[in-house]
Design a protein around this motif. Structure first.
Motif, PDB file in Angstrom:
ATOM      1  N   ASP A 251      10.185 -48.156 -25.437  1.00  0.00           N
ATOM      2  CA  ASP A 251      10.768 -46.936 -26.012  1.00  0.00           C
ATOM      3  C   ASP A 251       9.692 -45.861 -26.090  1.00  0.00           C
ATOM      4  O   ASP A 251       9.012 -45.720 -27.092  1.00  0.00           O
ATOM      5  N   LEU A 252       9.565 -45.092 -25.016  1.00  0.00           N
ATOM      6  CA  LEU A 252       8.467 -44.128 -24.916  1.00  0.00           C
ATOM      7  C   LEU A 252       8.776 -42.835 -25.671  1.00  0.00           C
ATOM      8  O   LEU A 252       7.876 -42.179 -26.177  1.00  0.00           O
ATOM      9  N   ASN A 253      10.061 -42.425 -25.741  1.00  0.00           N
ATOM     10  CA  ASN A 253      10.378 -41.173 -26.444  1.00  0.00           C
ATOM     11  C   ASN A 253      10.780 -41.412 -27.900  1.00  0.00           C
ATOM     12  O   ASN A 253      11.230 -40.497 -28.581  1.00  0.00           O
ATOM     13  N   ALA A 254      10.600 -42.658 -28.374  1.00  0.00           N
ATOM     14  CA  ALA A 254      10.809 -43.005 -29.782  1.00  0.00           C
ATOM     15  C   ALA A 254      12.196 -42.620 -30.298  1.00  0.00           C
ATOM     16  O   ALA A 254      12.338 -42.142 -31.418  1.00  0.00           O
ATOM     17  N   ASP A 255      13.234 -42.835 -29.479  1.00  0.00           N
ATOM     18  CA  ASP A 255      14.597 -42.564 -29.951  1.00  0.00           C
ATOM     19  C   ASP A 255      15.309 -43.870 -30.316  1.00  0.00           C
ATOM     20  O   ASP A 255      16.515 -43.879 -30.553  1.00  0.00           O
ATOM     21  N   VAL A 257      15.742 -46.491 -28.399  1.00  0.00           N
ATOM     22  CA  VAL A 257      16.279 -47.217 -27.239  1.00  0.00           C
ATOM     23  C   VAL A 257      15.189 -47.314 -26.168  1.00  0.00           C
ATOM     24  O   VAL A 257      14.525 -46.313 -25.868  1.00  0.00           O
ATOM     25  N   VAL A 258      15.023 -48.508 -25.602  1.00  0.00           N
ATOM     26  CA  VAL A 258      13.965 -48.655 -24.594  1.00  0.00           C
ATOM     27  C   VAL A 258      14.325 -47.928 -23.298  1.00  0.00           C
ATOM     28  O   VAL A 258      15.495 -47.822 -22.938  1.00  0.00           O
ATOM     29  N   GLU A 259      13.297 -47.437 -22.608  1.00  0.00           N
ATOM     30  CA  GLU A 259      13.453 -46.894 -21.268  1.00  0.00           C
ATOM     31  C   GLU A 259      12.993 -47.942 -20.263  1.00  0.00           C
ATOM     32  O   GLU A 259      12.290 -48.890 -20.626  1.00  0.00           O
TER      33      GLU A 259
HETATM   34 CA    CA Z   1      13.752 -44.251 -25.784  1.00  0.00          CA
END
Ligand code: CA
Ligand code: CA
Length: 746
Positions: A251-255, A257-259
């Motif tokens: 989860d790089l954008n910390a929302d 949900v994993v990317e």
């Molecule tokens: Ca994410």
């Protein structure tokens, strides 16, 4: 823009796909990777100067934070994680073509070192099914094998081809993990323990798999495709001309949900939305990416995404902060996006102009406009076609025809038929696309997975060959159902604008089978026989649905010619419900059994089988395996003898040198030279012998899998287990008895 929180330049090269992070003392994460010359390096910057060096471990001369583990043979996979039930630290697992090593890095000791005859191309560590403790599961030569912390072999089964990727995830949603297996026959198979739950056909070798969340997982193929599945449904995929070296969920954008993070062969890293595949972040290394992993490398409680390159460059990224609002890319990327959008705007303006021109035509009112971008296999854009859908008219004047107005009764017809091989053409399925009136088909675009190079196919007859009919030969490489998405551009002979018809037709699974049978054709000697409790009409329904039958049939007794091999396939059903499938192709027999059983929802099916030609071949292969084994033993003994000679010769040469006896010394060194040459030759023979042995063992594993596929459910698993036991006990007669009768006892 998101930038790395740390970078490292390690003085060791990294083998692609062989990177892991292990906490060997239970606390400090250590980047671990296979490097050249049969070594594994362990990077530990946290506990400097505390490392005892012993056993397999040694200190790197190039980098004080690195310890080297000597494997002494090419590493083919590695991972780290919790294996034992009562251990605080992680276990390092290293696989090669012949062995699996479980190593305790913290205590510098082997946990176990196992010979694995089927090799280890891929490894995964974790809980499978009802197993209470984790297993180290390796995939090799058509086989899967799982070991517990004591090195006990707890799990074994066979699969269709060489395994290239593995992942554990709860595919079925029952709280227990299934094993997902990607292999060289392009399939992703799902195993609930040793039972095959389902398989998804892809169109290239499946090189990587990673768990995203729930039943969702990412995959990568050898042709540069990456994408995401949720259970058996593919969410999205993209294709690049580069190779996806490593994929990882983060989860790089910390929302929350994993990317899907992909590391590419050209050094690119990208993060894509799990739902859409849209790129939310990218970065570049100067060399190919080797592995993408994660860990709290700064020991501050935050997990970083850790990317490594084959040249030993390491970058760690923290998930985006709140202030970035998910906007991870820099201005130059945004400019790319603006360029793309303005191109799209241009195309829309062009379409708008078409609408305006169309207003002048009475019946040719435009209902819809399309812009097609034709893209080749590597994503290169090579042509844009603007197409306007026009209102059909009851009668069409010449002027109207030019504007793409077509008669109201125009419908696109498609027909599929089997065509036998001729002198000029291979056997194929003919897709016939036609219009019922004077209109012509200007071009046809077909999209179908695994059929055409680059998945799509364009037919555009030259101006003098225009007609209302286009024939497209289709050769499905194997028996799988294929959706043909067809777009046909229809208009008058002089039209400059065309009406677009879109249709989807499904090619049935067994379409390369023809009802025309040569009366002189040899009868098949192979067969599989089983009994069902269903009415013959249900079998007829299955036949009509899975074969390409021009008029449909009403009896379950039928004979086909297999167009790929030329052999016969005969299907017969007795009033008692006993069905016999006669064919020399054991794979086809297995496919038919699996297809019929799934159509009739049969859970367990026992079968009696005989494939004399195939079994004869297998018997020969088993004899070869014995021969290769004995050659292997002889060569090993000979090499040991030679090594002793060399040691003696060296001592004698050294003695002669000390005594100044130059003649004897020279003589000994010449003998040493000859011995060395012999040793190298022996090594080559040994290596060839080993490769030949591996090829034979692969055939044997495939045979077990094929025998299994003639049955369904429990009888299938029983056959696979019993075959393996027969091979372990070297009981060849029992093996054939099991393959034929489904059991050794009767
Ligand atoms: Ca994410
Ligand atoms: Ca499950």
């Amino acid at each position: 823009m998101l930038v790395p929180i740390f970078t490292l330049k390690l003085n060791h090269k990294i083998n692609p796909r062989m990177v892991a992070v292990g906490k060997y003392d239970g606390i400090h994460p250590c980047l671990t990777a296979a490097t050249q010359a049969g070594k594994v390096f362990i990077h530990n910057p946290h506990t400097r100067g505390q490392r005892p060096v012993a056993h397999r471990l040694s200190q790197s001369t190039q980098d004080s934070d690195i310890s080297l583990l000597n494997i002494n043979q090419a590493v083919s996979c590695l991972t780290a994680g919790t294996l034992g039930p009562n251990t605080t630290g992680h276990t390092l697992l290293v696989g090669s073509q012949t062995n699996l090593l479980a190593y305790d890095v913290h205590d510098n000791a082997d946990i176990f070192y196992k010979e694995v005859t089927d090799g280890a191309n891929a490894i995964v560590l974790g809980k499978l099914g009802d197993n209470q403790s984790p297993l180290a599961i390796i995939g090799g030569n058509c086989a899967l094998q799982g070991f517990d912390y004591e090195g006990n072999d707890q799990f074994w089964t066979v699969t269709g081809d060489n395994v290239r990727s593995l992942v554990l995830c709860d595919f079925t949603g029952d709280g227990k993990n299934e094993l997902l297996v990607g292999s060289e026959d392009f399939d992703i198979r799902v195993f609930r323990e040793d039972e095959l739950v389902t398989e998804m056909a892809e169109n290239e070798t499946v090189t990587s798999l990673c768990h995203m969340h729930g039943s969702r997982f990412g995959y990568a193929l050898a042709n540069g495709t990456v994408g995401v599945y949720d259970r058996t449904a593919r969410y999205w995929r993209i294709k690049s001309k580069n190779h996806a070296m490593s994929i990882h969920a983060f989860d790089l954008n910390a929302d929350g949900v994993v990317e899907l993070i992909t590391g590419w062969s050209n050094g690119k890293i990208d993060a894509r939305s799990d739902r859409t595949g849209e790129v939310i972040f990218k970065d570049n290394f100067s060399s190919s990416v080797a592995g993408v992993v994660e860990g709290d490398y700064r020991m501050d409680g935050q997990i970083q995404l850790i990317c490594t390159s084959v040249e030993g460059e390491v970058r760690g990224y923290l998930p985006a902060s709140k202030e970035m609002k998910g906007n991870l890319m820099d201005a130059s990327v945004e400019q790319d996006l603006i360029r793309e959008l303005s191109q799209r705007k241009q195309n829309l303006l062009l379409e708008l102009r078409n609408y305006e021109e169309k207003d002048k035509v009475v019946y040719g009112d435009v209902t819809q406009c399309h812009t097609f971008a034709v893209v080749d296999a590597f994503g290169c854009h090579w042509m844009t076609i603007n197409i306007c859908l026009t209102q059909a008219a009851p009668s069409v004047s010449e002027g109207e025809a030019k504007m793409g107005v077509i008669p109201a009764n125009t419908q696109l017809q498609t027909a599929l038929s089997v065509r036998r091989a001729t002198e000029s053409q291979r056997a194929h399925i003919e897709l016939n696309i036609s219009t019922p009136n004077e209109t012509i088909i200007r071009a046809v675009l077909i999209f179908a997975e695994g059929i055409f190079e680059g998945e799509s196919h364009v037919v555009h007859p030259s101006a003098q060959n225009l007609s209302g009919c286009v024939r497209v030969p289709i050769i499905p490489p194997k028996d799988i159902p294929v959706d043909l998405h067809i777009k046909a551009f229809v208009g008058g002979k002089t039209s400059t604008q065309f009406h677009v018809f879109e249709i989807t037709r499904q090619l049935p699974r067994f379409s390369m089978y023809d009802l025309n049978v040569d009366p002189s054709a040899a009868q098949p000697t192979g067969r599989v026989t089983f009994s069902i409790n269903d009415r013959p009409q249900r079998v007829v329904m299955w036949l009509n649905q899975t074969f390409l039958l021009p008029e449909g049939i009403d009896s379950p007794d039928i004979t086909f010619t297999a167009q790929r091999s030329g052999g016969l396939l005969r299907i017969n059903m007795q009033p008692s419900g006993e069905i016999t499938l006669s064919t020399n192709d054991i794979d086809l027999a297995g496919d038919l059994v699996q297809s019929l059983a799934s159509f009739l929802a049969i859970e367990d099916l026992q079968a009696d089988a005989d494939f004399p030609a195939y079994f004869k071949e297998l018997r020969a292969t088993l004899t070869e395996v014995d021969e290769f084994h004995s050659v292997h033993q002889k060569l090993t003994a000979a090499m040991a003898d030679h090594s002793n000679y060399i040691r003696n010769m060296l001592v004698q040469a050294e003695d002669a040198r000390l005594m100044g006896d130059w003649r004897t010394m020279k003589k000994r060194y010449i003998e040493l030279y000859d011995l060395n040459r012999d040793l190298i030759n022996e090594y080559k023979i040994r290596s060839n012998n080993h490769n030949a042995l591996l090829a034979c063992l692969k055939s044997v594993n495939q045979a077990i899998q094929r025998a299994g596929r003639l049955r369904v459910g429990k009888p299938k698993n029983q056959v696979i287990t019993a075959c393996r036991d027969a091979i372990k006990n070297n009981n060849i007669n029992a093996l054939f008895k099991i393959m034929k009768a489904g059991t050794a006892s009767s």
